[in-house]
Motif scaffolding. Structure first.
Motif, PDB file in Angstrom:
ATOM      1  N   VAL A   5       0.827  -1.151  -0.182  1.00  0.00           N
ATOM      2  CA  VAL A   5      -0.095  -0.148   0.139  1.00  0.00           C
ATOM      3  C   VAL A   5       0.906   1.238  -0.085  1.00  0.00           C
ATOM      4  CG1 VAL A   5      -1.644   1.223   1.332  1.00  0.00           C
ATOM      5  CG2 VAL A   5      -1.950  -1.051   1.207  1.00  0.00           C
ATOM      6  N   ASN A   7       3.723   1.689  -1.023  1.00  0.00           N
ATOM      7  CA  ASN A   7       4.469   1.734  -2.200  1.00  0.00           C
ATOM      8  C   ASN A   7       3.725   2.219  -3.319  1.00  0.00           C
ATOM      9  OD1 ASN A   7       7.083   1.163  -1.447  1.00  0.00           O
ATOM     10  ND2 ASN A   7       6.796  -1.108  -2.061  1.00  0.00           N
ATOM     11  N   VAL A   8       2.407   1.799  -3.518  1.00  0.00           N
ATOM     12  CA  VAL A   8       1.408   2.281  -4.358  1.00  0.00           C
ATOM     13  C   VAL A   8       1.506   3.706  -4.351  1.00  0.00           C
ATOM     14  CG1 VAL A   8      -0.987   2.228  -5.083  1.00  0.00           C
ATOM     15  CG2 VAL A   8       0.452   0.199  -5.110  1.00  0.00           C
ATOM     16  N   LEU A  11       4.105   5.622  -5.626  1.00  0.00           N
ATOM     17  CA  LEU A  11       4.176   5.573  -7.206  1.00  0.00           C
ATOM     18  C   LEU A  11       3.076   6.644  -7.642  1.00  0.00           C
ATOM     19  CD1 LEU A  11       4.349   1.903  -7.933  1.00  0.00           C
ATOM     20  CD2 LEU A  11       6.147   3.524  -8.393  1.00  0.00           C
ATOM     21  N   LEU A  12       1.871   6.722  -6.878  1.00  0.00           N
ATOM     22  CA  LEU A  12       1.052   7.683  -7.489  1.00  0.00           C
ATOM     23  C   LEU A  12       1.624   9.158  -7.146  1.00  0.00           C
ATOM     24  CD1 LEU A  12      -2.208   6.159  -5.891  1.00  0.00           C
ATOM     25  CD2 LEU A  12      -1.603   6.402  -8.468  1.00  0.00           C
ATOM     26  N   SER A  15       4.542   9.431  -9.874  1.00  0.00           N
ATOM     27  CA  SER A  15       3.864   9.777 -11.281  1.00  0.00           C
ATOM     28  C   SER A  15       3.269  11.106 -11.497  1.00  0.00           C
ATOM     29  CB  SER A  15       3.029   8.687 -11.605  1.00  0.00           C
ATOM     30  OG  SER A  15       2.077   8.339 -10.889  1.00  0.00           O
ATOM     31  N   SER A  16       2.835  11.684 -10.361  1.00  0.00           N
ATOM     32  CA  SER A  16       2.379  13.068 -10.352  1.00  0.00           C
ATOM     33  C   SER A  16       3.464  13.941 -10.835  1.00  0.00           C
ATOM     34  CB  SER A  16       1.589  13.667  -9.211  1.00  0.00           C
ATOM     35  OG  SER A  16       2.256  13.718  -8.049  1.00  0.00           O
ATOM     36  N   VAL A  19       4.318  14.269 -14.690  1.00  0.00           N
ATOM     37  CA  VAL A  19       3.344  15.153 -15.415  1.00  0.00           C
ATOM     38  C   VAL A  19       3.534  16.603 -15.050  1.00  0.00           C
ATOM     39  CG1 VAL A  19       1.806  13.321 -16.114  1.00  0.00           C
ATOM     40  CG2 VAL A  19       1.111  14.683 -14.237  1.00  0.00           C
ATOM     41  N   ALA A 285      12.327  -8.290 -13.890  1.00  0.00           N
ATOM     42  CA  ALA A 285      12.467  -7.231 -13.097  1.00  0.00           C
ATOM     43  C   ALA A 285      11.883  -7.626 -11.670  1.00  0.00           C
ATOM     44  CB  ALA A 285      11.568  -6.140 -13.609  1.00  0.00           C
ATOM     45  N   GLU A 289      12.544  -6.629  -6.385  1.00  0.00           N
ATOM     46  CA  GLU A 289      11.367  -6.681  -5.228  1.00  0.00           C
ATOM     47  C   GLU A 289      12.144  -6.884  -3.961  1.00  0.00           C
ATOM     48  OE1 GLU A 289       8.214  -8.854  -6.728  1.00  0.00           O
ATOM     49  OE2 GLU A 289       7.771  -7.317  -8.242  1.00  0.00           O
TER      50      GLU A 289
ATOM     51  N   MET B   1      -5.683  10.173  -1.935  1.00  0.00           N
ATOM     52  CA  MET B   1      -6.288   8.843  -1.711  1.00  0.00           C
ATOM     53  C   MET B   1      -6.121   8.259  -0.224  1.00  0.00           C
ATOM     54  SD  MET B   1      -5.973   5.273  -4.333  1.00  0.00           S
ATOM     55  CE  MET B   1      -4.532   5.673  -4.639  1.00  0.00           C
ATOM     56  N   GLU B   6      -6.887   2.732  -1.257  1.00  0.00           N
ATOM     57  CA  GLU B   6      -5.671   2.147  -1.498  1.00  0.00           C
ATOM     58  C   GLU B   6      -5.802   0.524  -1.619  1.00  0.00           C
ATOM     59  OE1 GLU B   6      -2.788   3.688   0.731  1.00  0.00           O
ATOM     60  OE2 GLU B   6      -2.499   5.211  -0.737  1.00  0.00           O
ATOM     61  N   LYS B   7      -6.609   0.084  -0.547  1.00  0.00           N
ATOM     62  CA  LYS B   7      -6.825  -1.253  -0.091  1.00  0.00           C
ATOM     63  C   LYS B   7      -7.642  -1.989  -1.152  1.00  0.00           C
ATOM     64  CE  LYS B   7      -5.321  -2.064   4.541  1.00  0.00           C
ATOM     65  NZ  LYS B   7      -6.005  -1.901   5.887  1.00  0.00           N
ATOM     66  N   LEU B  10      -6.133  -2.721  -4.334  1.00  0.00           N
ATOM     67  CA  LEU B  10      -5.233  -4.104  -4.513  1.00  0.00           C
ATOM     68  C   LEU B  10      -5.871  -5.569  -4.140  1.00  0.00           C
ATOM     69  CD1 LEU B  10      -2.405  -2.054  -2.617  1.00  0.00           C
ATOM     70  CD2 LEU B  10      -2.090  -3.377  -4.668  1.00  0.00           C
ATOM     71  N   GLY B  26      -5.225  10.006  -8.168  1.00  0.00           N
ATOM     72  CA  GLY B  26      -3.875  10.062  -7.980  1.00  0.00           C
ATOM     73  C   GLY B  26      -3.366  11.172  -8.925  1.00  0.00           C
ATOM     74  N   GLY B  27      -3.976  11.745  -9.579  1.00  0.00           N
ATOM     75  CA  GLY B  27      -3.326  12.815 -10.446  1.00  0.00           C
ATOM     76  C   GLY B  27      -2.694  12.477 -11.898  1.00  0.00           C
ATOM     77  N   ALA B  28      -2.529  11.314 -11.861  1.00  0.00           N
ATOM     78  CA  ALA B  28      -1.758  10.731 -12.974  1.00  0.00           C
ATOM     79  C   ALA B  28      -1.820   8.968 -13.157  1.00  0.00           C
ATOM     80  CB  ALA B  28      -0.240  10.861 -12.705  1.00  0.00           C
ATOM     81  N   GLY B  29      -0.985   8.747 -14.138  1.00  0.00           N
ATOM     82  CA  GLY B  29      -1.450   7.125 -14.297  1.00  0.00           C
ATOM     83  C   GLY B  29      -1.128   6.453 -13.459  1.00  0.00           C
ATOM     84  N   VAL B  30      -1.790   5.299 -13.248  1.00  0.00           N
ATOM     85  CA  VAL B  30      -1.482   4.239 -11.973  1.00  0.00           C
ATOM     86  C   VAL B  30      -0.637   3.075 -12.536  1.00  0.00           C
ATOM     87  CG1 VAL B  30      -2.733   2.638 -10.580  1.00  0.00           C
ATOM     88  CG2 VAL B  30      -3.673   4.897 -10.804  1.00  0.00           C
ATOM     89  N   ILE B  31       0.232   2.542 -11.831  1.00  0.00           N
ATOM     90  CA  ILE B  31       1.081   1.554 -12.202  1.00  0.00           C
ATOM     91  C   ILE B  31       0.330   0.125 -12.136  1.00  0.00           C
ATOM     92  CG2 ILE B  31       3.403   0.512 -12.033  1.00  0.00           C
ATOM     93  CD1 ILE B  31       3.753   3.302 -12.711  1.00  0.00           C
ATOM     94  N   GLU B 118       3.447  -3.254  -7.414  1.00  0.00           N
ATOM     95  CA  GLU B 118       4.160  -1.918  -7.093  1.00  0.00           C
ATOM     96  C   GLU B 118       5.376  -2.038  -7.843  1.00  0.00           C
ATOM     97  OE1 GLU B 118       5.759  -4.659  -4.076  1.00  0.00           O
ATOM     98  OE2 GLU B 118       3.962  -4.794  -5.292  1.00  0.00           O
ATOM     99  N   ASN B 119       5.981  -2.862  -8.652  1.00  0.00           N
ATOM    100  CA  ASN B 119       7.084  -2.997  -9.259  1.00  0.00           C
ATOM    101  C   ASN B 119       7.049  -2.132 -10.562  1.00  0.00           C
ATOM    102  OD1 ASN B 119       9.679  -3.547 -10.531  1.00  0.00           O
ATOM    103  ND2 ASN B 119       9.485  -5.527  -9.695  1.00  0.00           N
ATOM    104  N   LYS B 120       7.688  -0.974 -10.768  1.00  0.00           N
ATOM    105  CA  LYS B 120       7.460  -0.303 -11.976  1.00  0.00           C
ATOM    106  C   LYS B 120       8.676  -0.687 -13.108  1.00  0.00           C
ATOM    107  CE  LYS B 120       9.875   3.729 -10.283  1.00  0.00           C
ATOM    108  NZ  LYS B 120      10.029   5.268 -10.162  1.00  0.00           N
ATOM    109  N   LEU B 121       9.496  -1.632 -12.744  1.00  0.00           N
ATOM    110  CA  LEU B 121      10.401  -1.919 -13.543  1.00  0.00           C
ATOM    111  C   LEU B 121       9.770  -3.184 -14.591  1.00  0.00           C
ATOM    112  CD1 LEU B 121      13.945  -1.914 -11.841  1.00  0.00           C
ATOM    113  CD2 LEU B 121      13.013  -0.417 -13.721  1.00  0.00           C
ATOM    114  N   PRO B 123       6.938  -4.928 -17.113  1.00  0.00           N
ATOM    115  CA  PRO B 123       5.680  -4.405 -18.054  1.00  0.00           C
ATOM    116  C   PRO B 123       4.474  -4.592 -17.112  1.00  0.00           C
ATOM    117  CG  PRO B 123       7.171  -6.296 -18.836  1.00  0.00           C
ATOM    118  CD  PRO B 123       7.520  -6.172 -17.311  1.00  0.00           C
TER     119      PRO B 123
END
Lengths: 289, 423
Positions: A5, A7-8, A11-12, A15-16, A19, A285, A289, B1, B6-7, B10, B26-31, B118-121, B123
């Protein structure tokens, strides 16, 4: 779950930043710090792997210098046959370490550009240099005459590349992306015979790209084994299948047959094997982790 | 958020519409991502059971007695793909269909095929081009071809029904090897072509190494609306296609025509059906210079109304024996006459296609992806043989592609596609 949670959320936030919601500068700086510290943590965890890859790439490029010296010598001595013989094997050292070699936006094209790439840039043949220019002389014109200066410049560029490699910051990210990129190279240019349009030695580059990707996999393997043993098994099998397919086209003298000898069925089978390998390879990848 | 939101991302199945909502917060793309697609392939046991989401918009049910996409009415777009099987064992094949079962329910729910990581490396686990689009009445239908049973490594030889064999050569067939056969097929139909494509793309992606792509064909249908009801669609010759179909709401008729009944074939196919796929090139240029009366005599129907020649209603009885001045009103060489003189029936579910320009002739490369469902291939074979060399339509069409697949029965909740065949 808490870790995920958090980490997400991170990321949000980051990522803001991408932009450019620039009006909240203090928050941006904070998340940038957070991002840097996360990357730092990842790098630390994989120090050993990064170090092995640096050593591998340095070693490859050392040999690239040696082999290029021999190639350049043959060109300058006017020995067409010798130069042809040395051409493809020498290039393999470069192709294996392409994720690193590519880091230098100016050197890579000077060494490895095809005429088509130069023209795409709106430039003429006189701006063209490097291996492929000499390739044209050797195979299309059957001569080394007039290519002496190109050869001298090539050796200079290759030596400069070798020297600069020490400055590349190798990260797990570079390695993971690099492995997939090596296969993408194969999919988009090697499998179509567009890399070596005069010598048709594309299979040498093909093999070297695969070896470059496999090396990265080998380096990560112990860590991957802990995280997903099935992924390791799949990758081992898929590398074996692809290498087996390539081996069918060996010429019995330590090299490969001309790309022109391949049938449509051959290239399709190779292309599918690359795709089968690429999909699980991108899952490497999980090692961070 | 907040934490709760968030929960929910997931822990719940994520709809493709939610992806945008969450991104908005979130204001932008979600991974989006998936940890180990290949892991999922072998670890179905660890995958949760995914149910139909009855609250999803424009949703067709996946689970049931029969597979979706066969009786489902008025499909608009299709992405049909024929695959070669490269799985090395029955176990691998079974695991692929187990994964595909989960993916299919999610896709038909309008969800992403793999939840977030959560791993953005990595795809993303879902290729993402259907983000923001709902289920769009997506249906996924799976079948297996005769060649699958010949693969010794799969050990399925004894499970092959006698009638599951390559279709015979028909008069005037000009088959192109690039559009023939296949070990496995997926028919993806949806209101939106991108949703159909996304489904097939993600299924094939998740199965790389187990399948390779052999041939594919897209197709489309458009429907005139009358009193809010979709009318029979027209093919590219402008004639209504499917007027003579049996009524899909008539369960008895469907059991007689479409669904394999107990004892009629191998038991794994009970509740399943046979799918015939034919890629039929239509020579639009020659058709367009043919007189309307000749066109109508070719089909045996009036073009605009779809009525049998000499009648006014699309669904009026054909009455093949009708004569005028001693001549049959519906010519004996017309397409409909030849089809109707055979007792066999089938359920047609065809789509038009347009694939650019034939480089050799400069003509449209367009035609019909003919798809029909029947409980036994002989129903199609008998009708096609009746057309033979006499069918007036032969002058304007050429059959270029052909394949036969046995489609599994429907999937019971908790089970998976082809369970009766692989267990």
């Amino acid at each position: 779950m808490n870790q995920i949670v958090r980490n997400v959320g991170f990321l949000l936030l980051s990522s803001s930043l991408l932009v450019g919601c620039g009006d909240n500068a203090s928050q941006d700086t904070e998340s940038q710090k957070a991002s840097e510290s996360t990357e730092q943590a990842q790098t630390n965890k994989l120090d050993k792997e990064v170090q092995s890859y640096k050593e591998f790439a340095s070693d490859q490029l050392d040999q690239f210098v040696v082999e290029t010296e021999a190639f350049v010598e043959a060109v300058k001595a006017g020995d067409v046959e010798k130069a042809k013989e040395l051409y493809a094997p020498a290039r393999m050292y470069f192709e294996r370490s392409e994720p690193i070699a590519e880091s230098f936006g100016d050197l890579d094209p000077r060494i490895d550009a095809r005429l088509a790439d130069v023209k795409e840039e709106g430039q003429g043949e006189e701006q063209w240099s490097g291996y492929h220019k000499i390739e044209k002389g050797l195979w299309e014109e059957g001569t080394t005459k007039g290519y002496e200066e190109v050869a001298d410049q090539l050796l200079k560029d290759v030596k400069e590349l070798r020297a600069k490699v020490e400055t590349v910051e190798v990260t797990p990210d570079l390695m993971i992306t690099g492995a997939v990129d090596l296969l993408n190279e194969v999919s988009t240019s090697k499998i179509t015979g567009e890399e070596e349009i005069y010598s048709h030695t594309d299979l040498y580059d093909f093999k070297a790209n695969v070896e470059g990707a496999e090396k990265i996999f080998e380096i990560f393997k112990p860590k991957l084994q802990e995280k997903d043993a099935q992924l390791v098994k799949t990758l081992e099998e898929n590398f074996k299948t692809l290498n087996g397919l390539l081996a069918k086209h060996e010429d019995g003298k330590g090299g490969f047959v001309s790309f022109e000898k391949l049938t449509k069925e051959d290239t399709k089978a190779l292309s599918e094997a690359v795709d089968h390998l690429g999909e699980p390879l991108s899952q490497m990848a999980i090692v961070v982790e | 958020m907040n934490n709760q939101e968030e929960k929910s991302i997931l822990q719940k199945e994520v709809s493709r519409r939610d992806v945008l909502k969450i991104a908005g917060i979130g204001g932008a793309g979600v991974i989006l991502g998936a940890s180990g697609l290949t892991g999922a392939l072998t670890a179905f046991g660890a995958n949760p059971f995914i149910d139909d989401d009855q609250t999803a918009a424009n949703k067709v049910k996946f689970y049931g007695k029969h597979q979706p996409g066969i009786l489902t009415k008025s499909p608009e777009h299709v992405y049909f793909v024929s695959l070669n099987c490269t799985a090395k064992s029955k176990k691998e094949l079974k695991e692929m269909f187990q994964l595909w079962t989960n993916y299919s329910v999610r896709l038909m729910n309008g969800q992403v095929v793999e939840p977030y990581t959560e791993n953005k490396l990595l795809p993303a686990g879902d290729t993402g081009e259907a983000t923001g689009l709902d289920a769009s009445h997506l249906t996924l239908t799976f079948g297996v071809g005769p060649s699958l049973f010949e693969k010794k490594e799969l050990g399925l030889q004894h499970m092959k029904p006698k009638e599951l064999a390559d279709l015979p050569h028909f008069p005037k067939d000009q088959l192109d090897p690039n559009y023939v056969g296949g070990d496995i097929c997926i028919q993806a139909c949806a209101d939106d072509p991108q949703v159909a494509f996304h489904a097939v793309r993600n299924l094939v992606r998740a199965a790389r190494g187990k399948v390779t792509m052999r041939w594919s064909q897209t197709g489309f249908n458009s429907y005139e609306m009358k009193k809010k009801k979709k009318q029979t669609p027209r093919n590219l010759f402008a004639f209504k296609d499917g007027s003579g179909n049996p009524n899909v709401d008539d369960a008895k008729a469907m059991n007689e025509v479409v669904w394999v009944q107990p004892g009629e074939s191998k038991s794994w196919l009970t509740g399943g059906t046979y799918l015939v796929a034919r890629r039929i090139q239509m020579h639009l240029e020659t058709w367009d210079r043919t007189a309307l009366t000749e066109q109508e005599a070719t089909f045996g129907r009036h073009r605009d109304s779809g009525a049998p020649l000499g009648k006014t209603g699309e669904f009026d009885d054909m009455e093949l024996d009708r004569k005028e001045n001693g001549q049959p009103v519906v010519p004996v060489t017309s397409h409909v006459h030849l089809a109707k003189q055979v007792k066999d029936r089938m359920l047609r579910r065809s789509f038009s296609y347009s694939d650019g320009i034939n480089p050799n002739t400069g003509a449209f490369d367009a035609g019909l992806l003919f798809l029909s469902f029947q409980k036994h291939p002989k129903q199609f074979i008998n009708i096609q043989n009746s057309f033979g060399r006499t069918d007036k339509l032969n002058e304007y069409i050429t059959h270029r592609g052909s394949a036969l697949f046995a489609c599994f029965p429907g999937v019971k909740k908790g089970s998976y596609l082809g369970a009766e065949l692989f267990s």
